[in-house]
Motif scaffolding. Structure first.
Motif, PDB file in Angstrom:
ATOM      1  N   SER A 161      -1.009 -10.764   2.098  1.00 16.74           N
ATOM      2  CA  SER A 161      -1.989 -11.229   1.116  1.00 16.74           C
ATOM      3  C   SER A 161      -1.642 -10.740  -0.293  1.00 16.74           C
ATOM      4  O   SER A 161      -0.796  -9.855  -0.462  1.00 16.74           O
ATOM      5  CB  SER A 161      -3.370 -10.708   1.507  1.00 16.74           C
ATOM      6  N   PRO A 162      -2.309 -11.285  -1.296  1.00 16.90           N
ATOM      7  CA  PRO A 162      -2.095 -10.793  -2.657  1.00 16.90           C
ATOM      8  C   PRO A 162      -2.382  -9.289  -2.798  1.00 16.90           C
ATOM      9  O   PRO A 162      -1.711  -8.603  -3.575  1.00 16.90           O
ATOM     10  CB  PRO A 162      -3.063 -11.619  -3.502  1.00 16.90           C
ATOM     11  N   LEU A 163      -3.364  -8.781  -2.058  1.00 12.02           N
ATOM     12  CA  LEU A 163      -3.629  -7.338  -2.099  1.00 12.02           C
ATOM     13  C   LEU A 163      -2.430  -6.555  -1.588  1.00 12.02           C
ATOM     14  O   LEU A 163      -2.040  -5.538  -2.183  1.00 12.02           O
ATOM     15  CB  LEU A 163      -4.879  -6.990  -1.283  1.00 12.02           C
ATOM     16  N   PHE A 164      -1.826  -7.012  -0.498  1.00 10.97           N
ATOM     17  CA  PHE A 164      -0.629  -6.349   0.019  1.00 10.97           C
ATOM     18  C   PHE A 164       0.459  -6.333  -1.047  1.00 10.97           C
ATOM     19  O   PHE A 164       1.095  -5.307  -1.286  1.00 10.97           O
ATOM     20  CB  PHE A 164      -0.115  -7.049   1.278  1.00 10.97           C
ATOM     21  N   TRP A 165       0.719  -7.492  -1.678  1.00 10.83           N
ATOM     22  CA  TRP A 165       1.772  -7.556  -2.694  1.00 10.83           C
ATOM     23  C   TRP A 165       1.444  -6.663  -3.882  1.00 10.83           C
ATOM     24  O   TRP A 165       2.330  -6.034  -4.460  1.00 10.83           O
ATOM     25  CB  TRP A 165       2.002  -8.996  -3.129  1.00 10.83           C
ATOM     26  N   GLY A 166       0.177  -6.580  -4.247  1.00 13.51           N
ATOM     27  CA  GLY A 166      -0.219  -5.676  -5.337  1.00 13.51           C
ATOM     28  C   GLY A 166       0.059  -4.227  -4.990  1.00 13.51           C
ATOM     29  O   GLY A 166       0.603  -3.466  -5.807  1.00 13.51           O
ATOM     30  N   LEU A 167      -0.296  -3.823  -3.774  1.00  9.23           N
ATOM     31  CA  LEU A 167      -0.033  -2.451  -3.337  1.00  9.23           C
ATOM     32  C   LEU A 167       1.464  -2.181  -3.246  1.00  9.23           C
ATOM     33  O   LEU A 167       1.935  -1.090  -3.596  1.00  9.23           O
ATOM     34  CB  LEU A 167      -0.704  -2.184  -1.988  1.00  9.23           C
ATOM     35  N   PRO A 171       1.329  12.232 -13.647  1.00 10.77           N
ATOM     36  CA  PRO A 171       0.194  13.119 -13.371  1.00 10.77           C
ATOM     37  C   PRO A 171       0.308  13.683 -11.945  1.00 10.77           C
ATOM     38  O   PRO A 171       0.886  13.053 -11.059  1.00 10.77           O
ATOM     39  CB  PRO A 171      -1.029  12.217 -13.497  1.00 10.77           C
ATOM     40  N   ALA A 172      -0.262  14.841 -11.733  1.00 14.71           N
ATOM     41  CA  ALA A 172      -0.161  15.507 -10.422  1.00 14.71           C
ATOM     42  C   ALA A 172      -0.733  14.641  -9.308  1.00 14.71           C
ATOM     43  O   ALA A 172      -0.154  14.560  -8.223  1.00 14.71           O
ATOM     44  CB  ALA A 172      -0.860  16.856 -10.464  1.00 14.71           C
ATOM     45  N   TRP A 173      -1.859  13.967  -9.552  1.00  8.03           N
ATOM     46  CA  TRP A 173      -2.460  13.162  -8.477  1.00  8.03           C
ATOM     47  C   TRP A 173      -1.557  12.005  -8.083  1.00  8.03           C
ATOM     48  O   TRP A 173      -1.531  11.618  -6.919  1.00  8.03           O
ATOM     49  CB  TRP A 173      -3.856  12.678  -8.866  1.00  8.03           C
ATOM     50  N   VAL A 174      -0.819  11.446  -9.045  1.00 10.04           N
ATOM     51  CA  VAL A 174       0.125  10.372  -8.717  1.00 10.04           C
ATOM     52  C   VAL A 174       1.301  10.952  -7.947  1.00 10.04           C
ATOM     53  O   VAL A 174       1.738  10.395  -6.936  1.00 10.04           O
ATOM     54  CB  VAL A 174       0.611   9.661 -10.005  1.00 10.04           C
ATOM     55  N   ARG A 175       1.810  12.061  -8.407  1.00  9.71           N
ATOM     56  CA  ARG A 175       2.984  12.673  -7.793  1.00  9.71           C
ATOM     57  C   ARG A 175       2.723  13.091  -6.346  1.00  9.71           C
ATOM     58  O   ARG A 175       3.582  12.919  -5.483  1.00  9.71           O
ATOM     59  CB  ARG A 175       3.409  13.881  -8.636  1.00  9.71           C
ATOM     60  N   PHE A 176       1.544  13.628  -6.089  1.00  5.96           N
ATOM     61  CA  PHE A 176       1.288  14.191  -4.760  1.00  5.96           C
ATOM     62  C   PHE A 176       0.523  13.278  -3.807  1.00  5.96           C
ATOM     63  O   PHE A 176       0.604  13.463  -2.600  1.00  5.96           O
ATOM     64  CB  PHE A 176       0.525  15.510  -4.891  1.00  5.96           C
ATOM     65  N   TYR A 177      -0.243  12.312  -4.331  1.00 10.06           N
ATOM     66  CA  TYR A 177      -1.178  11.613  -3.454  1.00 10.06           C
ATOM     67  C   TYR A 177      -1.042  10.096  -3.390  1.00 10.06           C
ATOM     68  O   TYR A 177      -1.542   9.484  -2.456  1.00 10.06           O
ATOM     69  CB  TYR A 177      -2.620  11.959  -3.838  1.00 10.06           C
ATOM     70  N   LEU A 178      -0.404   9.459  -4.352  1.00  2.73           N
ATOM     71  CA  LEU A 178      -0.364   7.998  -4.369  1.00  2.73           C
ATOM     72  C   LEU A 178       0.353   7.421  -3.152  1.00  2.73           C
ATOM     73  O   LEU A 178      -0.142   6.484  -2.527  1.00  2.73           O
ATOM     74  CB  LEU A 178       0.301   7.498  -5.659  1.00  2.73           C
ATOM     75  N   ASP A 179       1.488   7.983  -2.791  1.00  2.07           N
ATOM     76  CA  ASP A 179       2.234   7.469  -1.636  1.00  2.07           C
ATOM     77  C   ASP A 179       1.429   7.589  -0.348  1.00  2.07           C
ATOM     78  O   ASP A 179       1.485   6.699   0.510  1.00  2.07           O
ATOM     79  CB  ASP A 179       3.564   8.202  -1.477  1.00  2.07           C
ATOM     80  N   ASP A 180       0.672   8.665  -0.201  1.00  2.00           N
ATOM     81  CA  ASP A 180      -0.137   8.845   1.008  1.00  2.00           C
ATOM     82  C   ASP A 180      -1.253   7.803   1.094  1.00  2.00           C
ATOM     83  O   ASP A 180      -1.579   7.328   2.176  1.00  2.00           O
ATOM     84  CB  ASP A 180      -0.738  10.250   1.053  1.00  2.00           C
ATOM     85  N   LEU A 181      -1.823   7.449  -0.056  1.00  2.00           N
ATOM     86  CA  LEU A 181      -2.867   6.428  -0.068  1.00  2.00           C
ATOM     87  C   LEU A 181      -2.308   5.054   0.278  1.00  2.00           C
ATOM     88  O   LEU A 181      -2.928   4.288   1.009  1.00  2.00           O
ATOM     89  CB  LEU A 181      -3.544   6.389  -1.442  1.00  2.00           C
ATOM     90  N   LEU A 182      -1.128   4.741  -0.226  1.00  4.21           N
ATOM     91  CA  LEU A 182      -0.546   3.416  -0.024  1.00  4.21           C
ATOM     92  C   LEU A 182       0.152   3.260   1.326  1.00  4.21           C
ATOM     93  O   LEU A 182       0.412   2.136   1.765  1.00  4.21           O
ATOM     94  CB  LEU A 182       0.454   3.116  -1.140  1.00  4.21           C
ATOM     95  N   CYS A 183       0.456   4.351   1.976  1.00  2.02           N
ATOM     96  CA  CYS A 183       1.274   4.332   3.193  1.00  2.02           C
ATOM     97  C   CYS A 183       0.694   3.423   4.280  1.00  2.02           C
ATOM     98  O   CYS A 183       1.357   2.490   4.734  1.00  2.02           O
ATOM     99  CB  CYS A 183       1.427   5.753   3.709  1.00  2.02           C
ATOM    100  N   LEU A 184      -0.499   3.686   4.726  1.00  2.00           N
ATOM    101  CA  LEU A 184      -1.023   2.942   5.876  1.00  2.00           C
ATOM    102  C   LEU A 184      -1.339   1.480   5.578  1.00  2.00           C
ATOM    103  O   LEU A 184      -1.060   0.626   6.439  1.00  2.00           O
ATOM    104  CB  LEU A 184      -2.224   3.657   6.476  1.00  2.00           C
ATOM    105  N   PRO A 185      -1.883   1.119   4.417  1.00  2.00           N
ATOM    106  CA  PRO A 185      -2.053  -0.315   4.188  1.00  2.00           C
ATOM    107  C   PRO A 185      -0.730  -1.079   4.242  1.00  2.00           C
ATOM    108  O   PRO A 185      -0.663  -2.177   4.796  1.00  2.00           O
ATOM    109  CB  PRO A 185      -2.674  -0.391   2.789  1.00  2.00           C
TER     110      PRO A 185
END
Length: 123
Positions: free
Chosen positions: A15-21, A39-53
């Motif tokens: 879906s478009p959401l998948f492509w956006g992520l 920023p620290a939150w991007v460096r440490f946490y963004l990949d973990d948020l995007l991983c499962l979707p």
């Protein structure tokens, strides 16, 4: 022969959401490769948020290739995946591999990513 296999793929799964992520993830990857400050939150946490979707959507695409477009993951499938990733990357890998660090926030982000997949991408 290859065209028949491509015809079995259920392209609306991506879906478009998948492509956006995916674009956000690839942008972050390039940002890291260029060694730009983040920023620290991007460096440490963004990949973990995007991983499962991202992982679950690609997995759903493969499952639909083999079993048809009606395949959906139940909440138990998603919960199992969240627990699997959290235990593997936040408990077991840090015990044996110094590259990994256990962090409870990461486990929460896996859960949030699983919810995002279940709510918006598991269609």
């Amino acid at each position: 022969m290859a065209h028949r296999g491509a015809g079995r793929l259920v392209w609306p799964t991506l879906s478009p959401l998948f492509w956006g992520l995916a674009v956000v993830y690839l942008g972050h990857w390039v940002w890291r490769w260029l060694e730009l400050p983040r920023p620290a939150w991007v460096r440490f946490y963004l990949d973990d948020l995007l991983c499962l979707p991202l992982v679950l959507t690609v997995t759903l695409l493969v499952m639909r290739f083999f079993y048809g477009h009606q395949v959906r993951f139940s909440k138990y499938h998603v919960l199992f995946t969240v627990l699997y990733f959290a235990l593997a990357f936040e408990v077991f890998f840090p015990l044996f591999l110094p590259r990994y660090t256990g962090d409870g926030v990461d486990a929460g982000l896996y859960a949030l990513g699983g919810w995002i997949f279940y709510r918006f991408l598991n269609r």
